[in-house]
Scaffold this motif. Structure first.
Motif, PDB file in Angstrom:
ATOM      1  N   SER A 102       0.797  -1.150  -0.012  1.00 37.36           N
ATOM      2  CA  SER A 102      -0.081  -0.120   0.028  1.00 37.36           C
ATOM      3  C   SER A 102       0.926   1.202   0.087  1.00 37.36           C
ATOM      4  N   GLU A 155      -7.399  -5.378  -2.411  1.00 38.98           N
ATOM      5  CA  GLU A 155      -6.619  -6.118  -1.500  1.00 38.98           C
ATOM      6  C   GLU A 155      -7.354  -7.544  -1.480  1.00 38.98           C
ATOM      7  N   ARG A 161       4.598  -3.771  11.134  1.00 40.50           N
ATOM      8  CA  ARG A 161       3.585  -3.010  12.120  1.00 40.50           C
ATOM      9  C   ARG A 161       3.856  -3.268  13.457  1.00 40.50           C
TER      10      ARG A 161
HETATM   11 MG   LIG Z   1      -1.878  -2.789   2.390  1.00 45.01          MG
END
Ligand SMILES: [Mg+2]
Ligand SMILES: Nc1ncnc2c1ncn2[C@@H]1O[C@H](COP(=O)(O)OP(=O)(O)OP(=O)(O)O)[C@@H](O)[C@H]1O
Length: 325
Positions: A63, A128, A241
């Motif tokens: 992304s 996605e 993340r």
């Molecule tokens: Mg993504």
């Protein structure tokens, strides 16, 4: 059928509307840490007018790359999640039912879905988890990709602005509730596999996304997060993340408990770090990573126990400050 795709750079309203692809690439790269080769390949495919499928585990910059490209070109990035609810009519759009009752069907009371929005605005439709979309929805997408035009009953023909692209993504480790894409899908798209970042790039990403995190914390957060990806008892480890959240939480916990964060000497072996810091680090790992690791069915123990082992390996046993490459 003639190929309606333009083999040129999308000309949006943004600063990147020029055709000097090398200059555009340089500007885009300021928003992306590392990933030079991936950026080159994605940009080249897009500039060549092609649609694209990105295959990689979560958090591997898919992304981020697309956001940087569309942002610099000033064109929309229209996001849609592939799942069983993504029916063809959700993708294309529908007529507002209460207006239909009052006014009958018309182009005016048609509510555009993400595909039609992206075609009309010349944006990227980013699907996605593409392999979770129903087959009839994928067929609609394939038609839009091939023809660059779709016909909607009672609305008419929607022709894509030339910069319209379809970019799909999927997680190669995700095989529950997914369909194997047919060879005819692959035959119509370019494909790029993206894997986890290198350790130095991952440290730079965490430093950028957790501003203020001490260098020591960034090194340790990235090391333990990467360790979750190579264990036999973990089916899928944490993405970057997890490392970002871990670095942020360690900072907050240390501040709250008034525990000093060790200096930035990257060469200091983790096992020499103060116990107050390492104990706090384990607490932070529990909250930042336990939900992000998916244990193998045969794994003994729970996520917390596995994380404690990773913590021990890093802070008590591991003599090196950071893992190699
Ligand atoms: Mg993504
Ligand atoms: N190359 C990068 N440069 C800067 N930040 C990055 C980079 N890669 C990842 N990040 C950071 O990590 C987070 C996750 O990355 P991103 O959203 O690009 O992953 P993804 O591949 O799209 O994952 P998913 O498959 O889960 O959607 C981003 O929000 C961003 O903060």
């Amino acid at each position: 059928m003639t190929d309606q795709r333009t083999a040129s750079v999308p000309t949006g309203t943004g600063a990147g509307g020029g055709t000097d692809l090398a200059a555009v690439r340089r500007r885009i790269s300021t928003d992306v840490v590392g990933r030079e080769r991936e950026l080159d390949l994605v940009l080249a495919a897009i500039a060549a007018g092609r649609d694209l499928i990105l295959e990689g585990p979560p958090g591997t910059s898919k992304s981020t790359l697309l956001r940087a490209i569309t942002g610099h070109w000033g064109i929309p990035l229209v996001l849609v999640e592939g799942n069983a609810d993504l029916t063809p009519s959700r993708l294309v759009g529908h007529h507002n039912p209460s207006r239909v009752l009052r006014e009958d069907y018309s182009a005016d009371n048609f509510v555009a879905g993400p595909l039609v929005q992206a075609m009309r605005d010349g944006g990227f439709l980013y699907v996605e988890e593409f392999n979770r979309a129903p087959e009839d929805t994928i067929d609609v997408l394939l038609t839009a990709m091939a023809e660059r035009v779709i016909t909607i009953p009672r609305v008419g023909v929607v022709t894509a602005v030339p910069s319209f692209r379809v970019v799909a993504s999927m997680n190669p480790y995700d095989n529950v509730g997914t369909t194997r894409l047919s060879t005819s899908v692959y035959d119509r798209m370019c494909r790029l596999v993206v894997d986890y970042q290198q350790v130095d790039a991952e440290q730079r990403i965490v430093a950028r996304r957790a501003p203020g995190a001490a260098p020591r914390v960034v090194i340790d957060a990235v090391a333990v997060t990467r360790a979750t990806r190579v264990r036999e008892d973990i089916r899928q480890g944490s993405s970057v993340r997890g490392a970002i959240d871990l670095a942020l939480i360690v900072g907050q916990l240390c501040a709250m408990r008034e525990i000093p964060i060790p200096g930035g000497d990257a060469q200091q072996p983790p096992r020499d770090l103060p116990q107050a810091y390492t104990a706090t680090f384990l607490d932070a790992m529990t909250i930042a990573l336990s939900g992000r690791i998916h244990l193998d069915d045969l794994a003994a123990g729970n996520a917390e126990a596995v994380l404690t082992e990773i913590w021990q390996d890093h802070f008590l046993l591991n003599p090196a400050a950071a893992e190699p490459g």
